[in-house]
Design a protein around this motif. Structure first.
Motif, PDB file in Angstrom:
ATOM      1  N   VAL A 337       0.857  -1.194   0.000  1.00 43.25           N
ATOM      2  CA  VAL A 337       0.000   0.000   0.000  1.00 43.25           C
ATOM      3  C   VAL A 337       0.886   1.234   0.000  1.00 43.25           C
ATOM      4  N   VAL A 338       0.588   2.172  -0.914  1.00 43.14           N
ATOM      5  CA  VAL A 338       1.338   3.431  -1.009  1.00 43.14           C
ATOM      6  C   VAL A 338       0.411   4.555  -0.587  1.00 43.14           C
ATOM      7  N   LYS A 339       0.890   5.401   0.323  1.00 47.53           N
ATOM      8  CA  LYS A 339       0.075   6.507   0.831  1.00 47.53           C
ATOM      9  C   LYS A 339       0.934   7.750   0.981  1.00 47.53           C
ATOM     10  N   GLU A 340       0.263   8.878   1.216  1.00 44.16           N
ATOM     11  CA  GLU A 340       0.969  10.128   1.457  1.00 44.16           C
ATOM     12  C   GLU A 340       1.784  10.029   2.744  1.00 44.16           C
ATOM     13  N   GLY A 341       2.869  10.802   2.795  1.00 45.21           N
ATOM     14  CA  GLY A 341       3.743  10.732   3.959  1.00 45.21           C
ATOM     15  C   GLY A 341       3.044  11.081   5.256  1.00 45.21           C
ATOM     16  N   ALA A 342       2.070  12.021   5.193  1.00 42.58           N
ATOM     17  CA  ALA A 342       1.385  12.456   6.418  1.00 42.58           C
ATOM     18  C   ALA A 342       0.120  11.662   6.698  1.00 42.58           C
ATOM     19  N   SER A 343      -0.168  10.655   5.902  1.00 38.99           N
ATOM     20  CA  SER A 343      -1.400   9.891   6.067  1.00 38.99           C
ATOM     21  C   SER A 343      -1.362   9.070   7.350  1.00 38.99           C
ATOM     22  N   GLN A 344      -2.524   8.991   8.018  1.00 35.20           N
ATOM     23  CA  GLN A 344      -2.661   8.185   9.221  1.00 35.20           C
ATOM     24  C   GLN A 344      -3.280   6.819   8.933  1.00 35.20           C
ATOM     25  N   ALA A 345      -3.543   6.562   7.666  1.00 37.70           N
ATOM     26  CA  ALA A 345      -4.175   5.291   7.285  1.00 37.70           C
ATOM     27  C   ALA A 345      -3.227   4.121   7.539  1.00 37.70           C
ATOM     28  N   ASP A 346      -3.806   3.013   7.996  1.00 37.97           N
ATOM     29  CA  ASP A 346      -3.050   1.777   8.197  1.00 37.97           C
ATOM     30  C   ASP A 346      -3.802   0.669   7.460  1.00 37.97           C
ATOM     31  N   VAL A 347      -3.312   0.324   6.287  1.00 37.78           N
ATOM     32  CA  VAL A 347      -3.987  -0.652   5.438  1.00 37.78           C
ATOM     33  C   VAL A 347      -2.983  -1.737   5.055  1.00 37.78           C
ATOM     34  N   ALA A 348      -3.420  -2.981   5.098  1.00 40.69           N
ATOM     35  CA  ALA A 348      -2.566  -4.106   4.723  1.00 40.69           C
ATOM     36  C   ALA A 348      -3.260  -4.920   3.631  1.00 40.69           C
ATOM     37  N   VAL A 349      -2.468  -5.454   2.715  1.00 42.42           N
ATOM     38  CA  VAL A 349      -2.992  -6.259   1.609  1.00 42.42           C
ATOM     39  C   VAL A 349      -2.410  -7.665   1.735  1.00 42.42           C
ATOM     40  N   PHE A 350      -3.278  -8.645   1.992  1.00 50.92           N
ATOM     41  CA  PHE A 350      -2.853 -10.030   2.145  1.00 50.92           C
ATOM     42  C   PHE A 350      -3.218 -10.817   0.889  1.00 50.92           C
ATOM     43  N   ILE A 351      -2.331 -11.717   0.498  1.00 46.72           N
ATOM     44  CA  ILE A 351      -2.575 -12.574  -0.663  1.00 46.72           C
ATOM     45  C   ILE A 351      -3.377 -13.783  -0.190  1.00 46.72           C
ATOM     46  N   ALA A 352      -4.618 -13.877  -0.668  1.00 42.73           N
ATOM     47  CA  ALA A 352      -5.474 -15.002  -0.295  1.00 42.73           C
ATOM     48  C   ALA A 352      -5.472 -16.087  -1.361  1.00 42.73           C
ATOM     49  N   ASN A 353      -5.443 -15.662  -2.610  1.00 44.57           N
ATOM     50  CA  ASN A 353      -5.476 -16.625  -3.713  1.00 44.57           C
ATOM     51  C   ASN A 353      -4.671 -16.065  -4.885  1.00 44.57           C
ATOM     52  N   PRO A 354      -3.400 -16.440  -5.006  1.00 46.92           N
ATOM     53  CA  PRO A 354      -2.562 -15.878  -6.074  1.00 46.92           C
ATOM     54  C   PRO A 354      -3.066 -16.213  -7.472  1.00 46.92           C
ATOM     55  N   ASP A 355      -3.889 -17.240  -7.585  1.00 50.14           N
ATOM     56  CA  ASP A 355      -4.447 -17.616  -8.881  1.00 50.14           C
ATOM     57  C   ASP A 355      -5.309 -16.498  -9.465  1.00 50.14           C
ATOM     58  N   LYS A 356      -5.883 -15.655  -8.582  1.00 45.51           N
ATOM     59  CA  LYS A 356      -6.773 -14.594  -9.036  1.00 45.51           C
ATOM     60  C   LYS A 356      -6.087 -13.224  -9.062  1.00 45.51           C
ATOM     61  N   ILE A 357      -4.842 -13.161  -8.622  1.00 44.71           N
ATOM     62  CA  ILE A 357      -4.102 -11.896  -8.641  1.00 44.71           C
ATOM     63  C   ILE A 357      -3.822 -11.497 -10.091  1.00 44.71           C
ATOM     64  N   ILE A 358      -4.076 -10.221 -10.429  1.00 42.36           N
ATOM     65  CA  ILE A 358      -3.854  -9.771 -11.807  1.00 42.36           C
ATOM     66  C   ILE A 358      -2.716  -8.763 -11.915  1.00 42.36           C
ATOM     67  N   GLY A 359      -2.102  -8.397 -10.828  1.00 49.19           N
ATOM     68  CA  GLY A 359      -1.006  -7.438 -10.905  1.00 49.19           C
ATOM     69  C   GLY A 359      -1.518  -6.039 -11.204  1.00 49.19           C
ATOM     70  N   GLY A 360      -0.607  -5.151 -11.561  1.00 55.58           N
ATOM     71  CA  GLY A 360      -1.011  -3.783 -11.870  1.00 55.58           C
ATOM     72  C   GLY A 360      -1.198  -2.952 -10.613  1.00 55.58           C
ATOM     73  N   GLU A 361      -1.780  -1.771 -10.812  1.00 52.58           N
ATOM     74  CA  GLU A 361      -1.938  -0.812  -9.722  1.00 52.58           C
ATOM     75  C   GLU A 361      -3.414  -0.488  -9.525  1.00 52.58           C
ATOM     76  N   TYR A 362      -3.872  -0.584  -8.272  1.00 53.32           N
ATOM     77  CA  TYR A 362      -5.238  -0.240  -7.903  1.00 53.32           C
ATOM     78  C   TYR A 362      -5.233   1.118  -7.199  1.00 53.32           C
ATOM     79  N   SER A 363      -6.310   1.862  -7.389  1.00 52.12           N
ATOM     80  CA  SER A 363      -6.493   3.114  -6.667  1.00 52.12           C
ATOM     81  C   SER A 363      -7.665   2.949  -5.716  1.00 52.12           C
ATOM     82  N   LEU A 364      -7.481   3.343  -4.467  1.00 52.37           N
ATOM     83  CA  LEU A 364      -8.503   3.159  -3.422  1.00 52.37           C
ATOM     84  C   LEU A 364      -8.853   4.503  -2.793  1.00 52.37           C
ATOM     85  N   LYS A 365     -10.174   4.813  -2.759  1.00 52.16           N
ATOM     86  CA  LYS A 365     -10.664   6.032  -2.112  1.00 52.16           C
ATOM     87  C   LYS A 365     -11.876   5.700  -1.258  1.00 52.16           C
TER      88      LYS A 365
END
Length: 626
Positions: A337-365
């Protein structure tokens, strides 16, 4: 009358002289890049009235016209932008093809196959510590190869940044030079034929780097130069500058901006055109694509190998330990997860099923009620926290909102971007290799549930039985004695029975049965056979690709892109040559034509001189009468 005749001859001589000079100027600059042919436009002088009759007073120079067509020039500038964009794109793709065909890249499938070969050798003698050491050494070679190639691509990204800085520096220099030409035009009365040639030459070079649009200033005493989708680079006698600023939210992915006085206006890289757009595309899309696919390969490999390790027993009868660092360790999960330096967000991304992973970049708001996820293909999904009220499932990932972002805050999710760099060894002890499969052959499971044992205790042989309703499960020993009365299925956390801890995910069907045997067997290689099946197993792209095919698909994709870019570059080059020919037919100097003009104007000059001579002789004759 003689005086009028003398003036007429003088004007004719001067006109012919200027025509001769302009023709000589054309001939001298026939090979000057960007020069436009000039021609003297002559007009009839105002006549005079004598005795009710009108008598002509000869000729005068009205203008020195520059052969120029704004539509042809605009077309050439657009063709120049397109051609250099295509050339830069092709050059960058050739670089990618070169990296993927390099020896460092070819080692990736070689080391993977070598590792599987070592596992096959170990399967023949599972208790051989030497063969176990070879498996770990080959695994470490896979790790080194992945790490090294990731670093090679990262260095290429640094090179792309350097090229961008050089391109932006040249654009800024061109802006200053164009501004200086504008100031010269404003200081002196027109027409500014040679200055306009210089101006167009600078504009044409600028159009190599970006799309360029030229408009007259408000009082039409100069020009405004706009780049991209209307950003003003030069306004009359003032010039702005481009610079690279920190990205948002990824501060390391620097972006383009226009400096206008004290204001800084970001410019999206996809609207700039020319070489700069292709450079940004290479840095922000093409190279990350290789990183993502390579990382997907490394992440899937580590995930599947570790999963099988955890499903077997090692040489000491314990549940096998991870060979590679767990892809779902807290550090790796938060690094996705990439965030702004001053961000207080704490987000983690766990791999549950690599068969469905498509790579690339997601944007989250977060819009205040739902999470808006923009996928790599541009599709926008609305997600709710449907896992324990704090996480949601997305394309084989579990997004855990430990401390959610603020409303409107943007986060980037890169599930596999650094996967190849993060592939690290977790053990160096050959005894921890799990060769014996604890899952007995009597297992009867039709569903998709995953059965994993975390640790082996007193309980060594047991069965997990799903109820006929599919809503409960129970644990029995090998004789059928109930060790754990029916419990709600699926269990929300790992289950421990007599010191043995296991985990059973959802997905089991009614009457499914899972049998475990944790008693080590001399020479058992059941788990190694599962590892070998991984070599040809369809574990990626939703069951369509093997690990090696992930690598080959990457090579194929880049080769197809290169082939397409080659054809587009050839078309752009032909269009540029056609636009050049159109401009040359209008503005180019034809030496044969100029030679003919030289003779014509020379004769006109000599004839005009005779008129002056006749006027002089007539005037002398009149004076002699006195």
């Amino acid at each position: 009358m003689a005086s009028d005749l003398l003036n007429l001859g003088t004007q004719s001589v001067l006109t012919a002289q200027r025509q001769l000079g302009t023709t000589g100027h054309n001939i001298s600059n026939a090979n000057t890049e960007g020069y436009s042919r000039q021609s003297v436009i002559q007009g009839t002088s105002d006549p005079r009235m004598y005795g009710g009759q009108t008598y002509g007073m000869g000729v005068h120079v009205e203008n020195v016209r520059r052969s120029w067509d704004q539509f042809a020039v605009k077309e050439l500038n657009m063709a120049t932008t397109q051609m250099h964009s295509r050339e830069e794109n092709l050059t960058n793709l050739d670089v990618m093809s070169g990296m993927l065909s390099s020896q460092a890249s070819k080692k990736i499938p070689e080391t993977l196959n070598d590792w599987f070969s070592s596992v096959k050798t170990l399967a023949d003698t599972p208790n051989d510590v030497g063969a176990r050491k070879v498996v770990l050494e080959k695994a470490n070679l896979v790790r080194q190869t992945m790490n090294n190639f990731h670093e090679t691509i990262r260095q290429q990204s640094d090179t792309a940044n350097d090229k961008l800085n050089m391109g932006i520096e040249r654009v800024n220099q061109l802006a200053m030079e164009i501004r200086d030409v504008h100031r010269l035009m404003m200081r002196t009365p027109g027409p500014h034929n040679d200055l306009m040639d210089n101006h167009e030459k600078l504009i044409r070079e600028l159009s190599q780097y970006t799309k360029v649009t030229i408009t007259p200033t408000q009082h039409e005493d100069g020009f405004n130069v706009h780049i991209g989708n209307g950003h003003t680079l030069v306004a009359g006698s003032e010039a702005s500058q481009l610079k690279m600023i920190e990205g948002s939210p990824d501060v390391h992915q620097r972006r383009l901006a226009m400096v206008e006085g004290r204001a800084i206006k970001p410019i999206h890289s996809t609207e700039i055109g020319g070489k700069l757009e292709s450079m940004f595309k290479f840095r922000d899309e093409e190279l990350p694509y290789i990183h993502d696919e390579l990382g997907r390969l490394a992440t899937t490999f580590a995930f599947e190998v570790n999963k099988l390790q955890n499903q077997g027993l090692d040489l000491d009868g314990q549940v096998g330990a991870n060979i590679f660092v767990d892809v779902n360790s807290d550090h790796l999960a938060t690094s996705r997860v990439v965030k702004e330096g001053a961000s207080q967000a704490d987000v983690a991304v766990f791999i549950a099923n690599p068969d469905k992973i498509i790579g690339g970049e997601y944007s989250l708001k977060f819009d205040g009620s739902q999470y808006l996820v923009t996928k790599p293909d541009g599709q926008v999904d609305k997600m709710d926290l449907n896992i324990d009220g704090r996480a949601f499932y997305l394309d084989g990932m579990v997004i855990d909102m430990r401390n959610p972002p603020q409303v409107g805050e943007k986060l980037l999710i890169r599930p596999t971007r650094n996967g190849a760099a993060q592939l690290q060894m977790a053990t160096s002890d050959p005894r921890t290799l799990a060769t014996h499969s604890f899952e007995a052959s009597t297992t009867e499971a039709q569903g998709s549930a995953r059965f994993t044992i975390h640790s082996a205790g007193q309980l060594r042989e047991f069965e997990i039985i799903i109820s006929p309703t599919g809503q409960e499960f129970a644990v029995t020993d090998k004789s059928g004695n109930v060790l754990l009365t029916p419990q709600p299925y699926p269990p929300l956390e790992p289950v421990t029975v007599l010191g043995t801890t296991f985990e059973l995910s959802q997905g089991a069907l009614a009457n499914d049965k899972f049998t475990a045997n944790l008693n080590p067997s001399e020479g058992d290689n059941g788990n190694l056979r599962k590892l070998l099946e991984l070599q040809n197993g369809k574990v990626a792209n939703q069951g369509e690709s093997t690990l090696i095919e992930l690598y080959h698909n990457l090579n194929t994709d880049v080769a197809l892109k290169t082939s397409t870019a080659t054809r587009l570059q050839e078309v752009a080059k032909l269009e540029h040559e056609a636009a050049q020919s159109r401009v040359a037919s209008i503005s180019g100097v034809n030496l044969d034509e100029e030679a003919a003009n030289m003779m014509k104007f020379q004769q006109a000059y000599m004839a005009s001189s005779r008129v002056m001579q006749a006027a002089n002789e007539t005037f002398d004759a009149i004076l002699a009468l006195r």
